[in-house]
Write a protein that holds these residues in place. Structure first.
Motif, PDB file in Angstrom:
ATOM      1  N   UNK A  39       0.841  -1.207   0.000  1.00 19.13           N
ATOM      2  CA  UNK A  39       0.000   0.000   0.000  1.00 19.13           C
ATOM      3  C   UNK A  39       0.872   1.251   0.000  1.00 19.13           C
ATOM      4  N   UNK A  40       1.875   1.304   0.878  1.00 23.38           N
ATOM      5  CA  UNK A  40       2.762   2.467   0.938  1.00 23.38           C
ATOM      6  C   UNK A  40       3.504   2.664  -0.381  1.00 23.38           C
ATOM      7  N   UNK A  41       3.952   1.571  -0.990  1.00 24.56           N
ATOM      8  CA  UNK A  41       4.661   1.672  -2.269  1.00 24.56           C
ATOM      9  C   UNK A  41       3.734   2.215  -3.359  1.00 24.56           C
ATOM     10  N   UNK A  42       2.484   1.765  -3.365  1.00 26.35           N
ATOM     11  CA  UNK A  42       1.523   2.285  -4.355  1.00 26.35           C
ATOM     12  C   UNK A  42       1.240   3.762  -4.129  1.00 26.35           C
ATOM     13  N   UNK A  43       1.009   4.131  -2.886  1.00 24.88           N
ATOM     14  CA  UNK A  43       0.739   5.538  -2.574  1.00 24.88           C
ATOM     15  C   UNK A  43       1.942   6.396  -2.970  1.00 24.88           C
ATOM     16  N   UNK A  44       3.128   5.923  -2.645  1.00 28.13           N
ATOM     17  CA  UNK A  44       4.347   6.649  -3.009  1.00 28.13           C
ATOM     18  C   UNK A  44       4.440   6.786  -4.526  1.00 28.13           C
ATOM     19  N   UNK A  45       4.175   5.718  -5.243  1.00 25.69           N
ATOM     20  CA  UNK A  45       4.247   5.750  -6.697  1.00 25.69           C
ATOM     21  C   UNK A  45       3.255   6.717  -7.308  1.00 25.69           C
ATOM     22  N   UNK A  46       2.022   6.640  -6.879  1.00 26.55           N
ATOM     23  CA  UNK A  46       0.983   7.538  -7.413  1.00 26.55           C
ATOM     24  C   UNK A  46       1.330   8.987  -7.088  1.00 26.55           C
ATOM     25  N   UNK A  47       1.759   9.248  -5.860  1.00 29.66           N
ATOM     26  CA  UNK A  47       2.106  10.621  -5.466  1.00 29.66           C
ATOM     27  C   UNK A  47       3.267  11.156  -6.300  1.00 29.66           C
ATOM     28  N   UNK A  48       4.292  10.352  -6.495  1.00 32.96           N
ATOM     29  CA  UNK A  48       5.458  10.808  -7.257  1.00 32.96           C
ATOM     30  C   UNK A  48       5.119  11.039  -8.727  1.00 32.96           C
ATOM     31  N   UNK A  49       4.319  10.163  -9.311  1.00 33.27           N
ATOM     32  CA  UNK A  49       3.907  10.366 -10.707  1.00 33.27           C
ATOM     33  C   UNK A  49       3.081  11.648 -10.813  1.00 33.27           C
ATOM     34  N   UNK A 105       9.813  15.192 -14.948  1.00 31.28           N
ATOM     35  CA  UNK A 105       9.741  13.941 -15.722  1.00 31.28           C
ATOM     36  C   UNK A 105      10.518  12.823 -15.028  1.00 31.28           C
ATOM     37  N   UNK A 106      11.681  13.160 -14.497  1.00 34.99           N
ATOM     38  CA  UNK A 106      12.481  12.161 -13.771  1.00 34.99           C
ATOM     39  C   UNK A 106      11.712  11.671 -12.543  1.00 34.99           C
ATOM     40  N   UNK A 107      11.063  12.582 -11.825  1.00 29.74           N
ATOM     41  CA  UNK A 107      10.311  12.213 -10.626  1.00 29.74           C
ATOM     42  C   UNK A 107       9.108  11.338 -10.982  1.00 29.74           C
ATOM     43  N   UNK A 108       8.453  11.650 -12.101  1.00 27.94           N
ATOM     44  CA  UNK A 108       7.347  10.796 -12.560  1.00 27.94           C
ATOM     45  C   UNK A 108       7.868   9.398 -12.867  1.00 27.94           C
ATOM     46  N   UNK A 109       9.016   9.295 -13.506  1.00 26.24           N
ATOM     47  CA  UNK A 109       9.621   7.987 -13.769  1.00 26.24           C
ATOM     48  C   UNK A 109       9.973   7.252 -12.486  1.00 26.24           C
ATOM     49  N   UNK A 110      10.467   7.966 -11.510  1.00 28.17           N
ATOM     50  CA  UNK A 110      10.761   7.401 -10.194  1.00 28.17           C
ATOM     51  C   UNK A 110       9.485   6.807  -9.587  1.00 28.17           C
ATOM     52  N   UNK A 111       8.390   7.539  -9.708  1.00 28.79           N
ATOM     53  CA  UNK A 111       7.103   7.046  -9.214  1.00 28.79           C
ATOM     54  C   UNK A 111       6.652   5.791  -9.942  1.00 28.79           C
ATOM     55  N   UNK A 112       6.908   5.717 -11.243  1.00 28.89           N
ATOM     56  CA  UNK A 112       6.548   4.516 -12.002  1.00 28.89           C
ATOM     57  C   UNK A 112       7.320   3.296 -11.510  1.00 28.89           C
ATOM     58  N   UNK A 113       8.555   3.498 -11.086  1.00 32.38           N
ATOM     59  CA  UNK A 113       9.320   2.367 -10.526  1.00 32.38           C
ATOM     60  C   UNK A 113       8.702   1.913  -9.212  1.00 32.38           C
ATOM     61  N   UNK A 114       8.244   2.847  -8.385  1.00 31.50           N
ATOM     62  CA  UNK A 114       7.532   2.467  -7.151  1.00 31.50           C
ATOM     63  C   UNK A 114       6.303   1.627  -7.496  1.00 31.50           C
TER      64      UNK A 114
END
Length: 138
Positions: free
Chosen positions: A7-17, A50-59
């Motif tokens: 759950x935390x990883x998904x939330x982190x990913x969505x937030x970063x994207x 864009x880099x941060x969105x990519x970081x979120x996609x990895x999460x």
């Protein structure tokens, strides 16, 4: 704990994207108090967005793995922590930023230890499941 990690990883990913795309689309307007920072910072901010969105996609990718890979979580958390350390260096060199940036720095310094603590929860749960540990017989 495995569910919490996912759950935390998904939330982190969505937030970063979302934050990353906000910076790509908004440019300087996405930075509190810096809407007139000029073309150079606008270009830099959109690039890092864009880099941060990519970081979120990895999460998000990590959250979809079964188990969630501990090594990837640790690396992602370390990168996030490094961002918080960068903010501390900026504070030491240039002083206090916009209050919203201070809140972000606190998140970037406090959240990684949670991820480091949870990192192996998915792999541990998978091992226990494979070994039949914790299986209830009715």
């Amino acid at each position: 704990m495995s569910r919490a990690l996912r759950v935390f990883a998904r939330v982190m990913g969505v937030a970063c994207v979302a934050i990353g795309l906000f910076h790509v689309i908004g440019g300087n307007a996405a930075i509190p108090g810096e809407s007139d920072a000029g073309a150079t910072l606008d270009s830099l901010g959109r690039f890092f967005g864009a880099i941060f969105a990519g970081y979120g996609l990895v999460w998000l990718w990590a959250a979809r793995q079964d188990p969630v890979p501990a090594r990837v979580v640790r690396w992602l958390a370390a990168v996030f922590l490094l961002g918080g350390v960068g903010r501390l260096l900026s504070l030491a060199v240039h002083g206090w930023p916009h209050p919203f940036q201070v809140v972000l720095a606190a998140i970037e310094l406090l959240l990684p230890p949670v991820f480091f603590w949870l990192a192996d929860a998915g792999e541990r749960a998978s091992r226990e499941r494979d070994q039949g540990v914790g299986v209830r017989v009715r």
